[in-house]
Design a protein around this motif. Structure first.
Motif, mmCIF file in Angstrom:
data_model
loop_
_atom_site.group_PDB
_atom_site.id
_atom_site.type_symbol
_atom_site.label_atom_id
_atom_site.label_comp_id
_atom_site.label_asym_id
_atom_site.label_seq_id
_atom_site.Cartn_x
_atom_site.Cartn_y
_atom_site.Cartn_z
ATOM 1 N N TRP A 105 0.839 -1.192 0.000
ATOM 2 C CA TRP A 105 0.000 0.000 0.000
ATOM 3 C C TRP A 105 0.871 1.239 0.000
ATOM 4 O O TRP A 105 1.944 1.264 0.577
ATOM 5 N N SER A 106 0.389 2.294 -0.619
ATOM 6 C CA SER A 106 1.097 3.563 -0.597
ATOM 7 C C SER A 106 0.087 4.690 -0.418
ATOM 8 O O SER A 106 -1.115 4.502 -0.581
ATOM 9 N N TYR A 107 0.600 5.859 -0.085
ATOM 10 C CA TYR A 107 -0.248 7.026 0.118
ATOM 11 C C TYR A 107 0.493 8.239 -0.406
ATOM 12 O O TYR A 107 1.693 8.396 -0.174
ATOM 13 N N ARG A 108 -0.232 9.098 -1.111
ATOM 14 C CA ARG A 108 0.359 10.344 -1.575
ATOM 15 C C ARG A 108 -0.740 11.372 -1.723
ATOM 16 O O ARG A 108 -1.776 11.114 -2.326
ATOM 17 N N LYS A 109 -0.507 12.549 -1.160
ATOM 18 C CA LYS A 109 -1.455 13.650 -1.243
ATOM 19 C C LYS A 109 -0.676 14.917 -1.491
ATOM 20 O O LYS A 109 0.360 15.160 -0.876
ATOM 21 N N SER A 110 -1.152 15.745 -2.411
ATOM 22 C CA SER A 110 -0.494 16.991 -2.751
ATOM 23 C C SER A 110 -1.461 18.143 -2.509
ATOM 24 O O SER A 110 -2.612 18.099 -2.945
ATOM 25 N N ILE A 111 -0.995 19.161 -1.794
ATOM 26 C CA ILE A 111 -1.803 20.340 -1.501
ATOM 27 C C ILE A 111 -1.136 21.532 -2.171
ATOM 28 O O ILE A 111 0.024 21.844 -1.892
ATOM 29 N N LYS A 112 -1.873 22.216 -3.062
ATOM 30 C CA LYS A 112 -1.321 23.348 -3.800
ATOM 31 C C LYS A 112 -1.803 24.667 -3.214
ATOM 32 O O LYS A 112 -2.959 24.794 -2.821
ATOM 33 N N ALA A 113 -0.904 25.644 -3.186
ATOM 34 C CA ALA A 113 -1.229 27.007 -2.770
ATOM 35 C C ALA A 113 -0.413 27.951 -3.641
ATOM 36 O O ALA A 113 0.703 28.329 -3.286
ATOM 37 N N GLY A 114 -0.927 28.291 -4.803
ATOM 38 C CA GLY A 114 -0.188 29.131 -5.745
ATOM 39 C C GLY A 114 1.000 28.379 -6.301
ATOM 40 O O GLY A 114 0.870 27.236 -6.727
ATOM 41 N N PRO A 115 2.187 28.980 -6.259
ATOM 42 C CA PRO A 115 3.373 28.297 -6.790
ATOM 43 C C PRO A 115 3.984 27.297 -5.803
ATOM 44 O O PRO A 115 4.934 26.611 -6.121
ATOM 45 N N PHE A 116 3.433 27.216 -4.599
ATOM 46 C CA PHE A 116 3.971 26.331 -3.565
ATOM 47 C C PHE A 116 3.128 25.063 -3.484
ATOM 48 O O PHE A 116 1.908 25.106 -3.573
ATOM 49 N N ARG A 117 3.774 23.909 -3.319
ATOM 50 C CA ARG A 117 3.078 22.629 -3.217
ATOM 51 C C ARG A 117 3.640 21.847 -2.034
ATOM 52 O O ARG A 117 4.847 21.728 -1.877
ATOM 53 N N LEU A 118 2.741 21.318 -1.207
ATOM 54 C CA LEU A 118 3.113 20.491 -0.065
ATOM 55 C C LEU A 118 2.741 19.058 -0.404
ATOM 56 O O LEU A 118 1.600 18.774 -0.761
ATOM 57 N N ASN A 119 3.707 18.147 -0.340
ATOM 58 C CA ASN A 119 3.507 16.751 -0.713
ATOM 59 C C ASN A 119 3.563 15.870 0.531
ATOM 60 O O ASN A 119 4.569 15.839 1.232
ATOM 61 N N LEU A 120 2.477 15.162 0.791
ATOM 62 C CA LEU A 120 2.390 14.261 1.931
ATOM 63 C C LEU A 120 2.434 12.833 1.419
ATOM 64 O O LEU A 120 1.693 12.491 0.505
ATOM 65 N N SER A 121 3.291 12.005 2.011
ATOM 66 C CA SER A 121 3.383 10.607 1.602
ATOM 67 C C SER A 121 3.643 9.740 2.820
ATOM 68 O O SER A 121 3.775 10.242 3.940
ATOM 69 N N ARG A 122 3.712 8.470 2.592
ATOM 70 C CA ARG A 122 3.978 7.543 3.679
ATOM 71 C C ARG A 122 5.378 7.755 4.262
ATOM 72 O O ARG A 122 5.615 7.533 5.440
ATOM 73 N N ARG A 123 6.305 8.225 3.456
ATOM 74 C CA ARG A 123 7.682 8.457 3.909
ATOM 75 C C ARG A 123 7.848 9.754 4.693
ATOM 76 O O ARG A 123 8.831 9.928 5.390
ATOM 77 N N GLY A 124 6.929 10.719 4.515
ATOM 78 C CA GLY A 124 7.044 11.986 5.225
ATOM 79 C C GLY A 124 6.472 13.130 4.415
ATOM 80 O O GLY A 124 5.625 12.947 3.553
ATOM 81 N N VAL A 125 6.986 14.325 4.680
ATOM 82 C CA VAL A 125 6.485 15.546 4.057
ATOM 83 C C VAL A 125 7.585 16.149 3.190
ATOM 84 O O VAL A 125 8.724 16.285 3.619
#
Length: 61
Positions: A3-23
């Motif tokens: 299983w894996s998990y990945r979520k990306s949150i965008k705010a203009g030119p900045f992107r925060l990537n959340l995954s099973r390994r960390g941020v």
């Protein structure tokens, strides 16, 4: 297959990537982007029209 998990949150030119390994985070647009992964690697990416791209990893773990 694991299983894996990945979520990306965008705010203009900045992107925060959340995954099973960390941020991780990245900054830029479609043509030029600087990324810092969850395990500490830094990557520069340049994407040109027509499918051409260049990517360079700057730092290791």
């Amino acid at each position: 297959m694991g299983w894996s998990y990945r979520k990306s949150i965008k705010a203009g030119p900045f992107r925060l990537n959340l995954s099973r390994r960390g941020v991780g985070h990245s900054w830029g647009n479609r043509l030029f982007r600087v990324t810092r992964t969850a395990d500490g690697r830094r990557t520069l990416s340049v994407n040109l029209p027509g499918g051409f791209h260049w990517r360079k990893t700057l730092g290791g773990r």
